[in-house]
Design a protein around this motif. Structure first.
Motif, PDB file in Angstrom:
ATOM      1  N   ASP A 141       0.827  -1.215   0.000  1.00  0.00           N
ATOM      2  CA  ASP A 141       0.000   0.000   0.000  1.00  0.00           C
ATOM      3  C   ASP A 141       0.857   1.259   0.000  1.00  0.00           C
ATOM      4  OD1 ASP A 141      -2.293  -1.437  -0.090  1.00  0.00           O
ATOM      5  OD2 ASP A 141      -2.993  -0.931   1.937  1.00  0.00           O
ATOM      6  N   ILE A 146      -1.380   4.446  -1.323  1.00  0.00           N
ATOM      7  CA  ILE A 146      -2.654   4.564  -0.616  1.00  0.00           C
ATOM      8  C   ILE A 146      -2.497   4.267   0.880  1.00  0.00           C
ATOM      9  CG2 ILE A 146      -4.181   4.119  -2.591  1.00  0.00           C
ATOM     10  CD1 ILE A 146      -4.405   1.223  -1.503  1.00  0.00           C
ATOM     11  N   ASP A 152      -1.060  10.722   9.876  1.00  0.00           N
ATOM     12  CA  ASP A 152      -2.483  10.795   9.512  1.00  0.00           C
ATOM     13  C   ASP A 152      -3.390  10.495  10.696  1.00  0.00           C
ATOM     14  OD1 ASP A 152      -1.852  11.317   6.838  1.00  0.00           O
ATOM     15  OD2 ASP A 152      -1.775   9.176   6.334  1.00  0.00           O
ATOM     16  N   THR A 158      -8.389  13.966   7.252  1.00  0.00           N
ATOM     17  CA  THR A 158      -7.575  13.200   6.292  1.00  0.00           C
ATOM     18  C   THR A 158      -7.722  11.712   6.571  1.00  0.00           C
ATOM     19  OG1 THR A 158      -5.941  14.892   6.851  1.00  0.00           O
ATOM     20  CG2 THR A 158      -5.262  13.228   5.248  1.00  0.00           C
ATOM     21  N   ARG A 160     -10.152  10.087   7.912  1.00  0.00           N
ATOM     22  CA  ARG A 160     -11.462   9.602   7.454  1.00  0.00           C
ATOM     23  C   ARG A 160     -11.412   9.279   5.960  1.00  0.00           C
ATOM     24  NH1 ARG A 160     -16.513   9.739   9.449  1.00  0.00           N
ATOM     25  NH2 ARG A 160     -15.656  10.600  11.356  1.00  0.00           N
ATOM     26  N   GLU A 161     -10.904  10.235   5.174  1.00  0.00           N
ATOM     27  CA  GLU A 161     -10.832  10.039   3.719  1.00  0.00           C
ATOM     28  C   GLU A 161     -10.007   8.803   3.373  1.00  0.00           C
ATOM     29  OE1 GLU A 161      -9.217  13.508   1.813  1.00  0.00           O
ATOM     30  OE2 GLU A 161     -10.762  14.770   2.741  1.00  0.00           O
ATOM     31  N   LYS A 162      -8.890   8.677   4.068  1.00  0.00           N
ATOM     32  CA  LYS A 162      -7.983   7.563   3.741  1.00  0.00           C
ATOM     33  C   LYS A 162      -8.576   6.221   4.153  1.00  0.00           C
ATOM     34  CE  LYS A 162      -3.655   9.887   3.332  1.00  0.00           C
ATOM     35  NZ  LYS A 162      -2.228   9.733   3.386  1.00  0.00           N
ATOM     36  N   ILE A 164     -11.763   5.531   4.348  1.00  0.00           N
ATOM     37  CA  ILE A 164     -12.843   5.238   3.379  1.00  0.00           C
ATOM     38  C   ILE A 164     -12.232   4.670   2.095  1.00  0.00           C
ATOM     39  CG2 ILE A 164     -14.560   6.310   1.829  1.00  0.00           C
ATOM     40  CD1 ILE A 164     -15.249   8.232   4.168  1.00  0.00           C
ATOM     41  N   GLU A 165     -11.212   5.374   1.575  1.00  0.00           N
ATOM     42  CA  GLU A 165     -10.566   4.956   0.323  1.00  0.00           C
ATOM     43  C   GLU A 165     -10.052   3.514   0.426  1.00  0.00           C
ATOM     44  OE1 GLU A 165      -6.797   6.871  -0.321  1.00  0.00           O
ATOM     45  OE2 GLU A 165      -6.837   6.550  -2.492  1.00  0.00           O
ATOM     46  N   ASN A 166      -9.449   3.223   1.560  1.00  0.00           N
ATOM     47  CA  ASN A 166      -8.873   1.890   1.729  1.00  0.00           C
ATOM     48  C   ASN A 166      -9.924   0.814   1.951  1.00  0.00           C
ATOM     49  OD1 ASN A 166      -5.813   1.446   1.790  1.00  0.00           O
ATOM     50  ND2 ASN A 166      -6.087   3.488   2.651  1.00  0.00           N
ATOM     51  N   GLU A 168     -12.951   0.690   1.045  1.00  0.00           N
ATOM     52  CA  GLU A 168     -13.715   0.394  -0.179  1.00  0.00           C
ATOM     53  C   GLU A 168     -13.097  -0.781  -0.925  1.00  0.00           C
ATOM     54  OE1 GLU A 168     -15.632   4.650  -1.503  1.00  0.00           O
ATOM     55  OE2 GLU A 168     -14.037   3.801  -2.749  1.00  0.00           O
ATOM     56  N   ILE A 169     -11.793  -0.707  -1.076  1.00  0.00           N
ATOM     57  CA  ILE A 169     -11.094  -1.769  -1.820  1.00  0.00           C
ATOM     58  C   ILE A 169     -10.877  -2.999  -0.947  1.00  0.00           C
ATOM     59  CG2 ILE A 169      -8.991  -2.328  -3.097  1.00  0.00           C
ATOM     60  CD1 ILE A 169      -8.693   0.760  -3.517  1.00  0.00           C
TER      61      ILE A 169
END
Ligand code: GDP
Ligand code: IMO
Ligand code: MG
Length: 428
Positions: A141, A146, A152, A158, A160-162, A164-166, A168-169
């Motif tokens: 990663d 990612i 962080d 930040t 939260r965004e990261k 969520i991004e992670n 998801e996959i």
């Protein structure tokens, strides 16, 4: 120590005794920095009969007045970190100041699940035998850009965004490929924020601390984890770990320029061990291997797995000298060889009629390899009380000299027992 910045690396397959060497040398420096790997490492330090096994914390933690840095190149499992520092505090042995680089990557719970699941899916002959600490997936990663970094954890938005991004996959991967349960977002987020809170007193600029110390002329030890033959580039790929365990990793993983490094010291056992799968040419599957395992207590400091054991491999050691630019060798566990009548040392590999005295770039399968051994006389004396090279029996001194001659670098330190004081400094 002549050098101000000294890198201590494993010259074999890990577990060479790096922790105890770092502990032995740490009183001469101001900063000890771990620069790669994660909680896959298990570094044993024994002081006054008390045993400490460091997984993430640098092995200089037992010294008051020192600073220990977990560098940007390390992958940090927060639960492991918090339990390790908590345990040390309970034992009143958290003597050094501790700083974790905000750029170090966080090993998330999904990394550990994926590590185990990927290992399970690998077919026979392809398994790596990882420590299941999430190391490979976390570094993947990082390189894939990612990853979540320690810094962080302190910035909720930040983070939260990261997350969520992670997720998801990762949740698709977990549920659709690996048949595992998904990780609920809120639960993960809560956990990550709590880590940030608990870790915040330790989070800082690791590279600045290391460089400032060097600017002031203070000594720094760079503590490698794993070993040269487990290095992702220079090891027995794919049976390796996912980081740069060789000396080059020290600069990348701590934020120090290569011109600042004074010397690289390679830690090597007086024989060889390997834990996990992968090539190990001098492995002894019979009585000799068993004898080394029992006498050397060769069981993993992290996973408890029995280590594979075999004779010293000079072909591999010469390779480590080259890849790391070693200026000296710290030879550990010489005492373990006591009582063996004859000692074998592998000095060449023969493959398809060609003789190699240094590891070839691609190691052929064991069936195509003929090993050349030289036999040296053993000794029966107990070495554990020796503190000077002259106190060693002649056969032990000859064994050390043989190693120096065959690999072209001096043996500057010899381990004759696991205790802090059980060392012979022969050239430091
Ligand atoms: P590391 O991962 O390189 O720090 O090494 P480990 O701690 O995993 O494994 C080394 C083991 O050997 C530990 O149990 C040490 O206490 C032990 N050890 C280190 N040096 C010596 C030595 O010179 N003699 C003996 N008998 N044991 C040693
Ligand atoms: P220290 O620092 C010995 C081995 C594992 C496996 C391979 C990959 O104590 O010397 P990983 O979990 O890193 O993805 O596993 O590397 N390995 C080690 N072997 N000592 C270590 O650390 C190791 N860290 C990882 O057994 O074969
Ligand atoms: Mg170890």
């Amino acid at each position: 120590m002549k050098g101000k910045a000294e890198v201590i690396i494993g010259a074999q397959w890990g577990d060479e005794g790096k922790g105890r060497i770092v502990d032995a040398l740490a009183d001469r420096v101001e900063v000890v920095v771990r620069y790669q790997g994660g909680a896959n490492a298990g570094h044993t330090v024994i002081v006054e009969g008390e045993k400490h096994v460091f997984h993430l914390l640098p092995s200089g933690m037992l010294y008051p007045g020192k600073t220990c840095v977990i560098g940007n190149g390390v992958v940090v499992d927060p639960d492991q970190f918090l339990s390790e520092i908590g345990e040390l505090r309970e034992r009143r042995k958290d003597k050094a100041r501790l700083v974790i680089s905000e750029s170090a990557h966080v090993v998330m719970p999904y990394h550990k699940i994926i590590d185990e699941a990927e290992e399970k899916r690998r077919s026979k002959g392809r398994k790596i035998g990882t420590t299941k600490r999430g190391i490979g997936p976390c570094y993947a990663d990082k390189v894939n850009r990612i990853g979540i970094r320690v810094g962080d954890l302190l910035a909720a938005d930040t983070l939260r965004e990261k997350v969520i991004e992670n997720l998801e996959i990762k949740n698709l991967l977990l549920t659709r490929i690996f048949n595992e349960a998904p990780i609920p977002f809120e639960e993960q987020m809560e956990k990550a924020l709590a880590w940030g809170q608990q870790m915040s007193p330790y989070i800082g600029d690791g590279a600045a601390i290391v460089n400032d110390a060097l600017d002031k002329g203070r000594g720094v030890l760079f503590e490698g984890a794993q070993g040269t033959l487990l290095d992702v580039d220079h090891g027995t790929y794919p049976f390796v770990t996912s980081s740069s365990a060789s000396a080059g990793g020290a600069c990348i993983g701590s934020g120090v320029g290569p011109t600042r490094i004074d010397r690289v010291l390679g830690v090597a056992k007086a024989y060889c061990t390997r834990v996990g799968e992968g090539p190990f040419p001098t492995e002894e599957l019979g009585a000799v291997g068993e004898r080394l395992r029992e006498a050397g207590g060769e069981y993993g400091a992290t996973t408890g797995r029995p280590r594979r054991c075999g004779w010293l491999d000079m072909v591999a050691l010469r390779y480590a000298v080259r890849v790391n630019g070693l200026g000296g060798i710290a030879l550990t566990k010489l005492d373990v060889l006591t009582g063996l009548d004859r000692l074998q040392v592998c000095t060449g590999y023969e493959c398809e009629g060609k003789l190699y005295d240094i590891l070839p770039p691609r190691l052929p399968g064991a069936e195509n390899l003929v090993l050349h051994y030289e036999t040296l006389p053993g000794w029966s004396e107990d070495l554990s009380g020796c503190r000077k090279i002259e106190e060693l029996p002649v056969a032990a001194r000859n064994y050390v000299q043989f190693i120096e001659e065959k690999c072209g670098v001096p043996v500057v330190l010899i381990g004759v027992g696991s205790g802090r004081e059980q060392t012979i400094l022969s050239g430091l």
